[in-house]
Design an enzyme around this catalytic site. Structure first.
Site, PDB file in Angstrom:
ATOM      1  N   GLY A   1      -1.558   1.106  -4.632  1.00 15.79           N
ATOM      2  CA  GLY A   1      -2.830   0.572  -4.160  1.00 15.79           C
ATOM      3  C   GLY A   1      -3.978   1.280  -4.840  1.00 15.79           C
ATOM      4  O   GLY A   1      -4.043   2.509  -4.809  1.00 15.79           O
TER       5      GLY A   1
ATOM      6  N   THR B   1       5.946  -0.759 -16.533  1.00 15.34           N
ATOM      7  CA  THR B   1       7.116  -0.892 -15.662  1.00 15.34           C
ATOM      8  C   THR B   1       8.374  -1.402 -16.376  1.00 15.34           C
ATOM      9  O   THR B   1       9.487  -1.030 -16.023  1.00 15.34           O
ATOM     10  CB  THR B   1       6.764  -1.762 -14.443  1.00 15.34           C
ATOM     11  OG1 THR B   1       5.655  -1.134 -13.800  1.00 15.34           O
ATOM     12  CG2 THR B   1       7.898  -1.851 -13.447  1.00 15.34           C
TER      13      THR B   1
ATOM     14  N   TYR C   1       9.254  -4.089  -9.567  1.00 14.26           N
ATOM     15  CA  TYR C   1       7.927  -3.717 -10.064  1.00 14.26           C
ATOM     16  C   TYR C   1       7.186  -2.669  -9.232  1.00 14.26           C
ATOM     17  O   TYR C   1       6.592  -1.747  -9.778  1.00 14.26           O
ATOM     18  CB  TYR C   1       7.058  -4.981 -10.175  1.00 14.26           C
ATOM     19  CG  TYR C   1       5.568  -4.718 -10.301  1.00 14.26           C
ATOM     20  CD1 TYR C   1       5.030  -4.186 -11.480  1.00 14.26           C
ATOM     21  CD2 TYR C   1       4.692  -4.985  -9.244  1.00 14.26           C
ATOM     22  CE1 TYR C   1       3.660  -3.939 -11.592  1.00 14.26           C
ATOM     23  CE2 TYR C   1       3.328  -4.736  -9.354  1.00 14.26           C
ATOM     24  CZ  TYR C   1       2.814  -4.214 -10.531  1.00 14.26           C
ATOM     25  OH  TYR C   1       1.470  -3.968 -10.639  1.00 14.26           O
TER      26      TYR C   1
ATOM     27  N   ASN D   1       1.473  -0.131   5.617  1.00 10.58           N
ATOM     28  CA  ASN D   1       1.841  -0.848   4.403  1.00 10.58           C
ATOM     29  C   ASN D   1       2.606  -2.088   4.847  1.00 10.58           C
ATOM     30  O   ASN D   1       3.593  -1.975   5.567  1.00 10.58           O
ATOM     31  CB  ASN D   1       2.744   0.042   3.532  1.00 10.58           C
ATOM     32  CG  ASN D   1       3.439  -0.715   2.412  1.00 10.58           C
ATOM     33  OD1 ASN D   1       4.550  -0.386   2.036  1.00 10.58           O
ATOM     34  ND2 ASN D   1       2.800  -1.722   1.862  1.00 10.58           N
ATOM     35  N   GLY D   2       2.141  -3.241   4.417  1.00 13.26           N
ATOM     36  CA  GLY D   2       2.845  -4.470   4.763  1.00 13.26           C
ATOM     37  C   GLY D   2       1.891  -5.544   5.217  1.00 13.26           C
ATOM     38  O   GLY D   2       0.678  -5.466   4.981  1.00 13.26           O
TER      39      GLY D   2
ATOM     40  N   CYS E   1       0.874  -1.162   0.000  1.00 13.48           N
ATOM     41  CA  CYS E   1       0.000   0.000   0.000  1.00 13.48           C
ATOM     42  C   CYS E   1       0.918   1.220   0.000  1.00 13.48           C
ATOM     43  O   CYS E   1       2.132   1.094   0.101  1.00 13.48           O
ATOM     44  CB  CYS E   1      -0.852   0.035   1.254  1.00 13.48           C
ATOM     45  SG  CYS E   1      -1.916  -1.398   1.447  1.00 13.48           S
TER      46      CYS E   1
ATOM     47  N   ASP F   1       9.324  -7.983 -20.123  1.00 11.95           N
ATOM     48  CA  ASP F   1       8.528  -7.536 -18.970  1.00 11.95           C
ATOM     49  C   ASP F   1       9.420  -7.526 -17.732  1.00 11.95           C
ATOM     50  O   ASP F   1      10.459  -8.181 -17.705  1.00 11.95           O
ATOM     51  CB  ASP F   1       7.298  -8.423 -18.759  1.00 11.95           C
ATOM     52  CG  ASP F   1       6.138  -7.627 -18.172  1.00 11.95           C
ATOM     53  OD1 ASP F   1       6.370  -6.507 -17.662  1.00 11.95           O
ATOM     54  OD2 ASP F   1       4.990  -8.105 -18.224  1.00 11.95           O
ATOM     55  N   ASP F   2       8.974  -6.756 -16.725  1.00 14.95           N
ATOM     56  CA  ASP F   2       9.781  -6.711 -15.502  1.00 14.95           C
ATOM     57  C   ASP F   2       9.716  -8.025 -14.742  1.00 14.95           C
ATOM     58  O   ASP F   2      10.655  -8.435 -14.083  1.00 14.95           O
ATOM     59  CB  ASP F   2       9.309  -5.557 -14.599  1.00 14.95           C
ATOM     60  CG  ASP F   2       7.807  -5.585 -14.380  1.00 14.95           C
ATOM     61  OD1 ASP F   2       7.096  -4.925 -15.147  1.00 14.95           O
ATOM     62  OD2 ASP F   2       7.336  -6.299 -13.476  1.00 14.95           O
TER      63      ASP F   2
HETATM   64  O1  LIG Z   1       2.382 -12.229 -14.757  1.00 18.31           O
HETATM   65  P1  LIG Z   1       1.348 -11.261 -14.287  1.00 18.31           P
HETATM   66  O2  LIG Z   1       0.499 -11.862 -13.205  1.00 18.31           O
HETATM   67  O3  LIG Z   1       0.538 -10.686 -15.397  1.00 18.31           O
HETATM   68  O4  LIG Z   1       2.086 -10.084 -13.529  1.00 18.31           O
HETATM   69  C1  LIG Z   1       3.178  -9.385 -14.046  1.00 18.31           C
HETATM   70  C2  LIG Z   1       2.744  -8.185 -14.834  1.00 18.31           C
HETATM   71  O5  LIG Z   1       1.930  -7.309 -14.015  1.00 18.31           O
HETATM   72  C3  LIG Z   1       2.590  -6.062 -13.859  1.00 18.31           C
HETATM   73  O6  LIG Z   1       2.056  -5.095 -14.744  1.00 18.31           O
HETATM   74  P2  LIG Z   1       0.884  -4.083 -14.339  1.00 18.31           P
HETATM   75  O7  LIG Z   1      -0.119  -4.048 -15.415  1.00 18.31           O
HETATM   76  O8  LIG Z   1       0.365  -4.422 -12.978  1.00 18.31           O
HETATM   77  O9  LIG Z   1       1.579  -2.668 -14.152  1.00 18.31           O
HETATM   78  P3  LIG Z   1       2.550  -1.762 -15.036  1.00 18.31           P
HETATM   79  O10 LIG Z   1       1.688  -0.956 -15.963  1.00 18.31           O
HETATM   80  O11 LIG Z   1       3.234  -0.913 -14.013  1.00 18.31           O
HETATM   81  O12 LIG Z   1       3.524  -2.603 -15.782  1.00 18.31           O
HETATM   82  C4  LIG Z   1       4.037  -6.314 -14.209  1.00 18.31           C
HETATM   83  O13 LIG Z   1       4.662  -5.152 -14.696  1.00 18.31           O
HETATM   84  C5  LIG Z   1       3.921  -7.369 -15.285  1.00 18.31           C
HETATM   85  O14 LIG Z   1       3.628  -6.757 -16.525  1.00 18.31           O
HETATM   86  N1  LIG Z   2      -0.585  -3.986   0.653  1.00 14.33           N
HETATM   87  C1  LIG Z   2      -0.518  -3.636   1.925  1.00 14.33           C
HETATM   88  O1  LIG Z   2       0.432  -3.040   2.377  1.00 14.33           O
HETATM   89  C2  LIG Z   2      -1.695  -4.083   2.755  1.00 14.33           C
HETATM   90  C3  LIG Z   2      -1.806  -3.544   4.153  1.00 14.33           C
HETATM   91  C4  LIG Z   2      -2.755  -4.391   4.995  1.00 14.33           C
HETATM   92  N2  LIG Z   2      -2.198  -5.683   5.254  1.00 14.33           N
HETATM   93  C5  LIG Z   2      -4.122  -4.508   4.317  1.00 14.33           C
HETATM   94  O2  LIG Z   2      -4.450  -5.532   3.807  1.00 14.33           O
HETATM   95  O3  LIG Z   2      -4.858  -3.569   4.275  1.00 14.33           O
HETATM   96 MG   LIG Z   3       3.466  -4.588 -16.395  1.00 16.46          MG
END
Ligand SMILES: O=P(O)(O)OC[C@H]1O[C@H](OP(=O)(O)OP(=O)(O)O)[C@H](O)[C@@H]1O
Ligand SMILES: NC(=O)CC[C@H](N)C(=O)O
Ligand SMILES: [Mg+2]
Length: 507
Positions: A28, A303, A257, A101-102, A2, A365-366
């Site tokens: 988030g 990303t 990411y 966050n966490g 978050c 991809d990242d």
């Molecule tokens: O294998 P998956 O489950 O698909 O997850 C990985 C993908 O999800 C994320 O992208 P996302 O669309 O969340 O965000 P971005 O626009 O920052 O790349 C990440 O950058 C990969 O592209």
């Molecule tokens: N992604 C997070 O950091 C989540 C914070 C908290 N565990 C929640 O679920 O709201």
């Molecule tokens: Mg992506």
């Protein structure tokens, strides 16, 4: 992950918190919230939705005061009901609001302890409500009506003794000040900064330094692992490492990411780390596949763009933006539910045919987590006329659940879990799949700060640095938080299903 933010300012803070939350929105997208403090009262607004949807002008008017905290949520515990949006509030001692966050790994035990020993009731299934109550209980032990820094540090010491897992948190204590703290391993990021005004110094804490930049605050430093920073309402900053056995072990997935590239985390520029990831991946391709026939490198926005750029440079190839991203669709990985994630990929990305037609393309991809993106993207590249579709991931195979604040609770939902690289290659339908080596990834980040001796790499190795995560824990987590379980427990779409215990003048 978050996003959290807190400001002890000299001027009204609502717009600043709002702006910071929009900058942290990538951490988030499910819910957002803010608490401000004015003339002995707290004002709260929180709900499901993006920052721009949650805060209307009428809410902003009522979020009065010069101090406040905010949160954008991506649930990793409990459900996605708006009752679990943050900050959480507890009225004793003093009145405390907290944003987190966490993820606490011993939340179940703590919940029992809070009830049986501390006589505190937890009304949601959120671990953040637990963290708040542990902190409140420990602060309650201070006998003073006006606790000083040492009282707050003592409460912090006890919180560190009791709470396990990954956490970065910020809290407002009525009449006392703002507190922020980071777990003993520094798994989740947290920075502190300041801004000078004609009325004196203002302090701000946030998950990422980019939020400080956007508001014109200067970064002072990262909050250290196990450190508690306390800013009193006179504007004095106090800090102390309150946890025992601290060792900086930041989550490496922030660099891959989660974080924005324009952030600095633990003195590492995320942007530069991603460039180095691309560089190392290019070296691996040259080493292991010197006679490759790649014509063009195509990033999968957003990303991966930074590492793809450097990868192309390393291979002496062109990088082309073959996929265009719809800027009005958020991140797909952090969306709740696989159906929504799957549908969103095609709405989010569209191919420019001429960049694919009759070419051997290397898609970058990242990371590949569930394989939702990669699988569809390979199909799209073929539909656009690519001859060969190769795929490279700037991170190693993600094979194990995350328990420290990223919602990857279920091994079986991870495409590479229990699979060889060849098997994943087949599942996503690529002609060849290349993953970054873990040592190279670590090296890529470490080059930014040689003092970091260790990273949390649990999603790649299955080794959990807090030492309290065993198979029984993971099995329980899988049961509670697989996609199906989440959709039944969190299906509170109808606003009338949610009863807020307290949200004064709720509109
Ligand atoms: O294998 P998956 O489950 O698909 O997850 C990985 C993908 O999800 C994320 O992208 P996302 O669309 O969340 O965000 P971005 O626009 O920052 O790349 C990440 O950058 C990969 O592209
Ligand atoms: N992604 C997070 O950091 C989540 C914070 C908290 N565990 C929640 O679920 O709201
Ligand atoms: Mg992506």
């Amino acid at each position: 992950m978050c996003g959290i933010v807190g400001i002890v300012g000299k001027y009204p803070v609502n717009q600043n918190i709002y702006d910071a939350l929009t900058v942290l929105q990538h951490r988030g997208q499910d819910a957002a919230g803010m608490v401000t403090l004015n003339e002995g009262r707290m004002f709260m607004r929180k709900a499901n939705g993006l920052v721009r949807d949650v805060f209307q002008t009428r809410h902003m008017h009522r979020l009065a005061g010069h101090v406040g905290i905010g949160h954008v949520r991506y649930p990793t515990a409990g459900c996605s009901s708006s009752a679990e949006a943050q900050p959480f509030y507890v009225n004793s001692p003093f009145g405390i609001a907290l944003a987190h966050n966490g993820n606490l790994t011993n939340a179940a035990t703590l919940k029992q302890e809070l009830y049986k020993t501390d006589r505190r009731h937890i009304n949601t299934s959120s671990d953040s409500e637990i963290l708040l109550n542990v902190f409140a209980h420990e602060l309650q032990k201070s006998t003073s009506l006006s606790p000083v820094a040492e009282d707050i540090f003592e409460a912090g010491r006890q919180v560190y003794k009791r709470c396990k897992g990954g956490y970065a948190a910020v809290a407002l204590i009525l009449g006392v000040g703002m507190v922020c703290f980071r777990d003993a391993s520094g798994i989740r990021p947290l920075v502190i900064g300041k801004r000078e005004t004609d009325k004196g110094t203002e302090y701000m804490t946030a998950s990422e330094s980019v939020a400080l930049d956007a508001l014109g605050f200067d970064l002072i430093r990262d909050v250290a692992p196990g450190e508690l920073v306390f800013v009193d309402f006179e504007g004095n900053m106090h800090s102390k490492v309150c946890a025992e056995n601290t060792r900086l072990t930041p989550c490496i997935f922030e660099q891959v990411y989660l974080a924005r590239p324009d952030s600095m985390i633990d003195n590492v520029s995320v942007y530069k780390a991603r460039l180095r990831m691309g560089e190392k991946l290019a070296e691996k391709i040259q080493r292991e596949w010197a006679d490759h026939d790649i014509d063009v490198v195509i990033p999968i926005p957003d990303t991966s763009t930074t590492s793809a750029m450097q990868l192309a440079h390393g291979l002496n190839l062109k990088m082309r933006h073959g996929f265009v991203k719809n800027r009005y669709i958020g991140r797909t990985f952090i969306m709740p539910g696989q159906q929504m994630r799957r549908k969103s990929v095609r709405k989010k990305l569209n191919a420019i045919e001429l960049e694919f037609k009759d070419k051997n393309v290397l898609l970058v991809d990242d990371s590949i987590v569930r394989g939702t993106t990669s699988h569809q993207i390979v199909d799209m590249a073929r539909e656009a006329g690519a001859k060969k579709v190769y795929f490279a991931s700037a991170a190693p195979p993600v094979r194990y659940p995350n328990v420290y604040g990223i919602d990857m609770p279920t091994a079986s939902e991870l495409v590479a879990h229990d699979k060889t690289i060849e098997e994943v290659e087949k599942i996503i339908g690529a002609d060849k799949l290349i993953y970054q080596d873990l040592d190279d990834l670590i090296e890529a980040v470490k080059e930014g700060n040689a003092d970091i001796e260790q990273f949390d790499t649990s999603v790649f190795t299955g080794e959990y640095i807090t030492g309290d995560v065993d198979q029984a824990y993971l099995d329980r987590l899988e049961q509670e938080r697989n996609d199906e379980a989440k959709s039944s427990s969190g299906a509170l779409e109808d606003v009338d299903m949610v009863m807020d215990i307290h949200n004064e003048g709720n509109v």
